[in-house]
Scaffold this motif. Structure first.
Motif, PDB file in Angstrom:
ATOM      1  N   ILE A  83       0.830  -1.202   0.000  1.00  0.00           N
ATOM      2  CA  ILE A  83       0.000   0.000   0.000  1.00  0.00           C
ATOM      3  C   ILE A  83       0.868   1.257   0.000  1.00  0.00           C
ATOM      4  N   TYR A  84       1.915   1.233   0.808  1.00  0.00           N
ATOM      5  CA  TYR A  84       2.830   2.371   0.896  1.00  0.00           C
ATOM      6  C   TYR A  84       3.921   2.251  -0.177  1.00  0.00           C
ATOM      7  N   PRO A  85       4.488   3.380  -0.606  1.00  0.00           N
ATOM      8  CA  PRO A  85       5.585   3.330  -1.598  1.00  0.00           C
ATOM      9  C   PRO A  85       6.927   3.035  -0.927  1.00  0.00           C
ATOM     10  N   VAL A  86       7.044   1.831  -0.367  1.00  0.00           N
ATOM     11  CA  VAL A  86       8.270   1.433   0.329  1.00  0.00           C
ATOM     12  C   VAL A  86       8.674   0.037  -0.134  1.00  0.00           C
ATOM     13  N   LYS A  87       9.860  -0.372   0.257  1.00  0.00           N
ATOM     14  CA  LYS A  87      10.383  -1.674  -0.138  1.00  0.00           C
ATOM     15  C   LYS A  87       9.581  -2.799   0.509  1.00  0.00           C
ATOM     16  N   ARG A  88       9.310  -3.851  -0.287  1.00  0.00           N
ATOM     17  CA  ARG A  88       8.615  -5.036   0.221  1.00  0.00           C
ATOM     18  C   ARG A  88       9.601  -6.179   0.405  1.00  0.00           C
ATOM     19  N   SER A  89       9.225  -7.124   1.246  1.00  0.00           N
ATOM     20  CA  SER A  89      10.004  -8.350   1.361  1.00  0.00           C
ATOM     21  C   SER A  89       9.748  -9.222   0.135  1.00  0.00           C
ATOM     22  N   GLN A  90      10.660 -10.137  -0.136  1.00  0.00           N
ATOM     23  CA  GLN A  90      10.516 -11.028  -1.281  1.00  0.00           C
ATOM     24  C   GLN A  90       9.587 -12.188  -0.954  1.00  0.00           C
ATOM     25  N   ILE A  91       8.870 -12.643  -1.966  1.00  0.00           N
ATOM     26  CA  ILE A  91       8.058 -13.853  -1.833  1.00  0.00           C
ATOM     27  C   ILE A  91       8.928 -15.018  -2.277  1.00  0.00           C
ATOM     28  N   THR A  92       9.115 -15.982  -1.403  1.00  0.00           N
ATOM     29  CA  THR A  92      10.091 -17.036  -1.674  1.00  0.00           C
ATOM     30  C   THR A  92       9.474 -18.406  -1.918  1.00  0.00           C
ATOM     31  N   SER A  93       8.165 -18.543  -1.767  1.00  0.00           N
ATOM     32  CA  SER A  93       7.563 -19.859  -1.978  1.00  0.00           C
ATOM     33  C   SER A  93       6.157 -19.718  -2.536  1.00  0.00           C
ATOM     34  N   ILE A  94       5.717 -20.762  -3.219  1.00  0.00           N
ATOM     35  CA  ILE A  94       4.359 -20.794  -3.752  1.00  0.00           C
ATOM     36  C   ILE A  94       3.349 -20.735  -2.612  1.00  0.00           C
ATOM     37  N   GLU A  95       3.641 -21.430  -1.525  1.00  0.00           N
ATOM     38  CA  GLU A  95       2.724 -21.449  -0.385  1.00  0.00           C
ATOM     39  C   GLU A  95       2.549 -20.053   0.202  1.00  0.00           C
ATOM     40  N   GLN A  96       3.642 -19.316   0.302  1.00  0.00           N
ATOM     41  CA  GLN A  96       3.566 -17.947   0.817  1.00  0.00           C
ATOM     42  C   GLN A  96       2.722 -17.069  -0.103  1.00  0.00           C
ATOM     43  N   ALA A  97       2.921 -17.212  -1.405  1.00  0.00           N
ATOM     44  CA  ALA A  97       2.158 -16.409  -2.363  1.00  0.00           C
ATOM     45  C   ALA A  97       0.671 -16.713  -2.275  1.00  0.00           C
ATOM     46  N   GLN A  98       0.318 -17.993  -2.148  1.00  0.00           N
ATOM     47  CA  GLN A  98      -1.093 -18.359  -2.044  1.00  0.00           C
ATOM     48  C   GLN A  98      -1.710 -17.803  -0.760  1.00  0.00           C
ATOM     49  N   LYS A  99      -0.956 -17.835   0.309  1.00  0.00           N
ATOM     50  CA  LYS A  99      -1.437 -17.283   1.580  1.00  0.00           C
ATOM     51  C   LYS A  99      -1.696 -15.787   1.451  1.00  0.00           C
ATOM     52  N   LEU A 100      -0.780 -15.089   0.786  1.00  0.00           N
ATOM     53  CA  LEU A 100      -0.936 -13.650   0.613  1.00  0.00           C
ATOM     54  C   LEU A 100      -2.101 -13.324  -0.317  1.00  0.00           C
ATOM     55  N   PHE A 101      -2.326 -14.157  -1.327  1.00  0.00           N
ATOM     56  CA  PHE A 101      -3.484 -13.971  -2.198  1.00  0.00           C
ATOM     57  C   PHE A 101      -4.770 -14.001  -1.371  1.00  0.00           C
ATOM     58  N   ALA A 102      -4.872 -14.989  -0.475  1.00  0.00           N
ATOM     59  CA  ALA A 102      -6.075 -15.120   0.347  1.00  0.00           C
ATOM     60  C   ALA A 102      -6.275 -13.893   1.232  1.00  0.00           C
ATOM     61  N   ILE A 103      -5.186 -13.387   1.805  1.00  0.00           N
ATOM     62  CA  ILE A 103      -5.278 -12.213   2.673  1.00  0.00           C
ATOM     63  C   ILE A 103      -5.644 -10.977   1.864  1.00  0.00           C
ATOM     64  N   ALA A 104      -5.020 -10.810   0.700  1.00  0.00           N
ATOM     65  CA  ALA A 104      -5.310  -9.647  -0.139  1.00  0.00           C
ATOM     66  C   ALA A 104      -6.770  -9.638  -0.574  1.00  0.00           C
ATOM     67  N   GLU A 105      -7.310 -10.816  -0.875  1.00  0.00           N
ATOM     68  CA  GLU A 105      -8.717 -10.888  -1.263  1.00  0.00           C
ATOM     69  C   GLU A 105      -9.626 -10.617  -0.067  1.00  0.00           C
ATOM     70  N   LYS A 106      -9.261 -11.129   1.096  1.00  0.00           N
ATOM     71  CA  LYS A 106     -10.067 -10.891   2.300  1.00  0.00           C
ATOM     72  C   LYS A 106     -10.108  -9.401   2.641  1.00  0.00           C
ATOM     73  N   LEU A 107      -8.939  -8.751   2.614  1.00  0.00           N
ATOM     74  CA  LEU A 107      -8.862  -7.331   2.951  1.00  0.00           C
ATOM     75  C   LEU A 107      -9.220  -6.435   1.768  1.00  0.00           C
ATOM     76  N   ASP A 108      -9.424  -7.044   0.603  1.00  0.00           N
ATOM     77  CA  ASP A 108      -9.827  -6.314  -0.609  1.00  0.00           C
ATOM     78  C   ASP A 108      -8.828  -5.211  -0.951  1.00  0.00           C
ATOM     79  N   VAL A 109      -7.545  -5.577  -0.941  1.00  0.00           N
ATOM     80  CA  VAL A 109      -6.481  -4.626  -1.272  1.00  0.00           C
ATOM     81  C   VAL A 109      -5.967  -4.976  -2.669  1.00  0.00           C
TER      82      VAL A 109
END
Length: 200
Positions: A83-109
């Motif tokens: 959301i902010y214009p700052v550096k993000r951490s790297q996504i290192t696994s498929i499982e992590q990406a899927q988890k973040l997808f679920a959170i992004a959809e829940k929070l509607d970001v």
């Protein structure tokens, strides 16, 4: 032909939890506090817009509101840094990406989804099981990754334990994959959106 590998870079030191001195709300994930700005949260997400439209308890003149969040600290940090214009951490696994997808959809970001799509596409290129890669790409609407996985698919895997991600695609989509392989044609896309196949 060797499969492409996901992009990698030297390990970066862990990022400190996102927090601003002039923040006017604290999002608390476990034992980690994120002091951020209500106006930007409301602007970036209908979820937060609705949350902050509700009457908030008065914490006292010298305090700011604290909102407990269900998400873990690392995942919430990634969302906030998107959301902010700052550096993000790297996504290192498929499982992590899927988890973040679920959170992004829940929070509607919505601004979180594009970097997730890019990272997941790269990770799926290195996934050794084409059927798993295809199922994940189909679930999240990643056309490039879906086509690449379909080209690597071999039905010889039938009879082996299927990847659990196959449960998120329809029987029609899987049948289409098998027919495309049998006929030696390019795979028409049927992208799953929340469980419903749509032709493209």
């Amino acid at each position: 032909m060797p499969r492409p590998k996901a992009k990698s870079s030297p390990s970066d030191p862990p990022l400190t939890p996102l927090s601003f001195n002039d923040g006017d709300v604290i999002l608390r994930a476990g034992n980690t506090d994120f002091k951020v700005h209500i106006w930007l949260l409301r602007l970036s997400s209908p979820f937060f817009e609705s949350m902050f439209s509700l009457p908030q308890p008065n914490p006292g003149k010298s305090e700011i509101p604290v909102i407990p969040m269900d998400e873990d600290a690392a995942s919430l940090d990634f969302v906030l840094r998107s959301i902010y214009p700052v550096k993000r951490s790297q996504i290192t696994s498929i499982e992590q990406a899927q988890k973040l997808f679920a959170i992004a959809e829940k929070l509607d970001v919505q601004c979180v989804l594009e970097p997730l799509r890019v990272s997941l596409t790269q990770l799926l290129a290195a996934e050794p099981i084409p059927l798993r890669s295809w199922a994940i790409a189909t679930r999240y609407g990643l056309e490039e990754a879906q086509r690449a996985a379909a080209e690597r698919f071999n039905p010889a895997v039938i009879g082996q334990p299927p990847p659990q991600e196959l449960a998120h695609v329809s029987a029609l989509q899987y049948l289409q994959l098998l027919e495309a392989y049998r006929d030696g044609i390019s795979l028409p896309l049927y992208i799953t959106k929340k469980g419903s196949p749509t032709a493209s």
